[in-house]
Design a protein around this motif. Sequence first.
Motif, PDB file in Angstrom:
ATOM      1  N   LEU A 118      -9.166   7.502   7.652  1.00  0.00           N
ATOM      2  CA  LEU A 118      -9.079   7.511   6.190  1.00  0.00           C
ATOM      3  C   LEU A 118      -7.754   6.925   5.694  1.00  0.00           C
ATOM      4  N   ILE A 119      -6.746   6.954   6.562  1.00  0.00           N
ATOM      5  CA  ILE A 119      -5.455   6.375   6.205  1.00  0.00           C
ATOM      6  C   ILE A 119      -5.611   4.896   5.857  1.00  0.00           C
ATOM      7  N   PHE A 120      -6.586   4.224   6.488  1.00  0.00           N
ATOM      8  CA  PHE A 120      -6.808   2.805   6.203  1.00  0.00           C
ATOM      9  C   PHE A 120      -7.381   2.606   4.801  1.00  0.00           C
ATOM     10  N   ALA A 121      -8.172   3.574   4.334  1.00  0.00           N
ATOM     11  CA  ALA A 121      -8.665   3.509   2.961  1.00  0.00           C
ATOM     12  C   ALA A 121      -7.506   3.612   1.983  1.00  0.00           C
ATOM     13  N   LEU A 122      -6.587   4.521   2.284  1.00  0.00           N
ATOM     14  CA  LEU A 122      -5.407   4.671   1.434  1.00  0.00           C
ATOM     15  C   LEU A 122      -4.570   3.399   1.448  1.00  0.00           C
ATOM     16  N   ILE A 123      -4.437   2.783   2.615  1.00  0.00           N
ATOM     17  CA  ILE A 123      -3.697   1.530   2.723  1.00  0.00           C
ATOM     18  C   ILE A 123      -4.347   0.445   1.857  1.00  0.00           C
ATOM     19  N   GLY A 124      -5.684   0.391   1.901  1.00  0.00           N
ATOM     20  CA  GLY A 124      -6.413  -0.586   1.092  1.00  0.00           C
ATOM     21  C   GLY A 124      -6.148  -0.404  -0.393  1.00  0.00           C
ATOM     22  N   LEU A 126      -3.523   1.048  -1.786  1.00  0.00           N
ATOM     23  CA  LEU A 126      -2.120   0.721  -2.070  1.00  0.00           C
ATOM     24  C   LEU A 126      -1.883  -0.787  -2.081  1.00  0.00           C
ATOM     25  N   ILE A 127      -2.564  -1.519  -1.207  1.00  0.00           N
ATOM     26  CA  ILE A 127      -2.409  -2.981  -1.165  1.00  0.00           C
ATOM     27  C   ILE A 127      -2.802  -3.601  -2.499  1.00  0.00           C
ATOM     28  N   VAL A 128      -3.978  -3.205  -3.002  1.00  0.00           N
ATOM     29  CA  VAL A 128      -4.469  -3.803  -4.250  1.00  0.00           C
ATOM     30  C   VAL A 128      -3.587  -3.412  -5.429  1.00  0.00           C
ATOM     31  N   VAL A 129      -3.217  -2.139  -5.496  1.00  0.00           N
ATOM     32  CA  VAL A 129      -2.373  -1.677  -6.609  1.00  0.00           C
ATOM     33  C   VAL A 129      -1.021  -2.378  -6.580  1.00  0.00           C
ATOM     34  N   ALA A 130      -0.456  -2.547  -5.375  1.00  0.00           N
ATOM     35  CA  ALA A 130       0.843  -3.211  -5.250  1.00  0.00           C
ATOM     36  C   ALA A 130       0.759  -4.679  -5.663  1.00  0.00           C
ATOM     37  N   ILE A 131      -0.296  -5.371  -5.206  1.00  0.00           N
ATOM     38  CA  ILE A 131      -0.468  -6.782  -5.575  1.00  0.00           C
ATOM     39  C   ILE A 131      -0.608  -6.916  -7.088  1.00  0.00           C
ATOM     40  N   THR A 132      -1.359  -6.006  -7.689  1.00  0.00           N
ATOM     41  CA  THR A 132      -1.574  -6.056  -9.137  1.00  0.00           C
ATOM     42  C   THR A 132      -0.281  -5.795  -9.891  1.00  0.00           C
ATOM     43  N   TYR A 133       0.452  -4.794  -9.447  1.00  0.00           N
ATOM     44  CA  TYR A 133       1.659  -4.366 -10.174  1.00  0.00           C
ATOM     45  C   TYR A 133       2.797  -5.378 -10.037  1.00  0.00           C
ATOM     46  N   PHE A 134       2.924  -5.977  -8.842  1.00  0.00           N
ATOM     47  CA  PHE A 134       4.059  -6.864  -8.590  1.00  0.00           C
ATOM     48  C   PHE A 134       3.682  -8.347  -8.636  1.00  0.00           C
ATOM     49  N   ASN A 135       2.490  -8.683  -9.165  1.00  0.00           N
ATOM     50  CA  ASN A 135       2.088 -10.085  -9.174  1.00  0.00           C
ATOM     51  C   ASN A 135       2.977 -10.898 -10.101  1.00  0.00           C
ATOM     52  N   PRO A 136       3.067 -12.216  -9.856  1.00  0.00           N
ATOM     53  CA  PRO A 136       3.978 -13.055 -10.630  1.00  0.00           C
ATOM     54  C   PRO A 136       3.673 -13.085 -12.125  1.00  0.00           C
ATOM     55  N   VAL A 137       2.415 -12.897 -12.514  1.00  0.00           N
ATOM     56  CA  VAL A 137       2.067 -12.973 -13.927  1.00  0.00           C
ATOM     57  C   VAL A 137       2.676 -11.811 -14.690  1.00  0.00           C
ATOM     58  N   SER A 138       2.560 -10.586 -14.116  1.00  0.00           N
ATOM     59  CA  SER A 138       3.092  -9.425 -14.814  1.00  0.00           C
ATOM     60  C   SER A 138       4.609  -9.361 -14.724  1.00  0.00           C
ATOM     61  N   SER A 139       5.172  -9.865 -13.621  1.00  0.00           N
ATOM     62  CA  SER A 139       6.617  -9.793 -13.451  1.00  0.00           C
ATOM     63  C   SER A 139       7.349 -10.942 -14.139  1.00  0.00           C
ATOM     64  N   ASN A 140       6.601 -11.979 -14.552  1.00  0.00           N
ATOM     65  CA  ASN A 140       7.213 -13.111 -15.231  1.00  0.00           C
ATOM     66  C   ASN A 140       6.351 -13.514 -16.409  1.00  0.00           C
ATOM     67  N   GLY A 242     -11.268   1.251   0.806  1.00  0.00           N
ATOM     68  CA  GLY A 242     -10.025   1.396   0.055  1.00  0.00           C
ATOM     69  C   GLY A 242      -9.767   0.215  -0.859  1.00  0.00           C
ATOM     70  N   LEU A 243     -10.009  -0.997  -0.372  1.00  0.00           N
ATOM     71  CA  LEU A 243      -9.830  -2.193  -1.193  1.00  0.00           C
ATOM     72  C   LEU A 243     -10.754  -2.164  -2.406  1.00  0.00           C
ATOM     73  N   MET A 244     -11.978  -1.691  -2.204  1.00  0.00           N
ATOM     74  CA  MET A 244     -12.933  -1.624  -3.308  1.00  0.00           C
ATOM     75  C   MET A 244     -12.483  -0.607  -4.357  1.00  0.00           C
ATOM     76  N   ILE A 245     -12.048   0.564  -3.890  1.00  0.00           N
ATOM     77  CA  ILE A 245     -11.563   1.586  -4.831  1.00  0.00           C
ATOM     78  C   ILE A 245     -10.335   1.055  -5.585  1.00  0.00           C
ATOM     79  N   GLY A 246      -9.423   0.439  -4.840  1.00  0.00           N
ATOM     80  CA  GLY A 246      -8.208  -0.084  -5.461  1.00  0.00           C
ATOM     81  C   GLY A 246      -8.471  -1.187  -6.459  1.00  0.00           C
TER      82      GLY A 246
END
Length: 307
Positions: A118-124, A126-140, A242-246
């Motif tokens: 299940l840790i891999f679901a959590l990783i999935g 976190l990956i999507v949320v991190a990409i969304t939050y730190f993407n170049p469009v939102s940060s610039n 996890g990727l789908m949930i994220g």
Amino acid sequence: MYIINFIRGFCMALADSVPGVSGGTIAFILGFYDDFINSLSSLTSRNGTGERKKALLFLFKLGIGWVVGMILSVLFLSSVFESHIYEISSLFVGFIICSIPLVIKEEKDVIRDKYKYLIFALIGILIVVAITYFNPVSSNSSMDLSLDNFSLGFAIYVFIAGMIAISAMVLPGISGSTLLLIFGLYAPIISSIKEVLTLNLSPLPMLIVFGVGVIVGILSTIHIIKYLLANYRSQMIYLTIGLMIGSIYPVFMGPTTLTVPLEPMNLHTFSLIYFIMGGALIFGLEKLNICIKNKTSKNVEENGVNG
């Protein structure tokens, strides 16, 4: 099987063209994902000529349906995406949420009693949320992603986005279109494809760069994905879930990536009707898969009797 594979390709294109679920997820739901991955791998490996011909024929059948589905989707989405962003986003959320139990059902024997993964679901997630939050469009916020600003830097950005997006489209889980939405390129790519289809070739350079990124992405990831699914399938399925949930998060944030940014989708702008429509389409695909399996089994039985 020609009609069946045309329908499969058509359904994959509908999924690939919209943020939500990937074409790989649809291949999972329709029960031909492993055939799809193995065919791509055979086509890009040093297998015998017979294997490559078989793979090419299978992918050609899928490809015809995919092209037809993509063209129809682009012509529709380019005209309604920005003007009805909240309704369309609600539809995408319906796709995602209703696809998750179907993926679990399809792979229940693989993930049953493997709860340590299940840790891999959590990783999935976190990956999507991190990409969304730190993407170049939102940060610039000053980053210009319009066609009028097609520079070398923009071309490199589009190339990398194409590589990443196609990897997501092949891997069940987060949609490549969701990643394009995160990178602020979904609307420009969809609009550019429509312009080229209507014989306005001015966006063609951007689409060529994007296409090269897609090809490089397939060549560099397909064997890795096949290896991971063959040797670490349980972990990969949990990662997929996890990727789908994220991916629900970037869909809610999608309106902020438009040319004229809007507020993220919330409970007031969320459309329950469109959400239900999205879920109904996904469950309709599951019923289609059952019909295809029944038809295939019947044909096998009849051929066995006739043989």
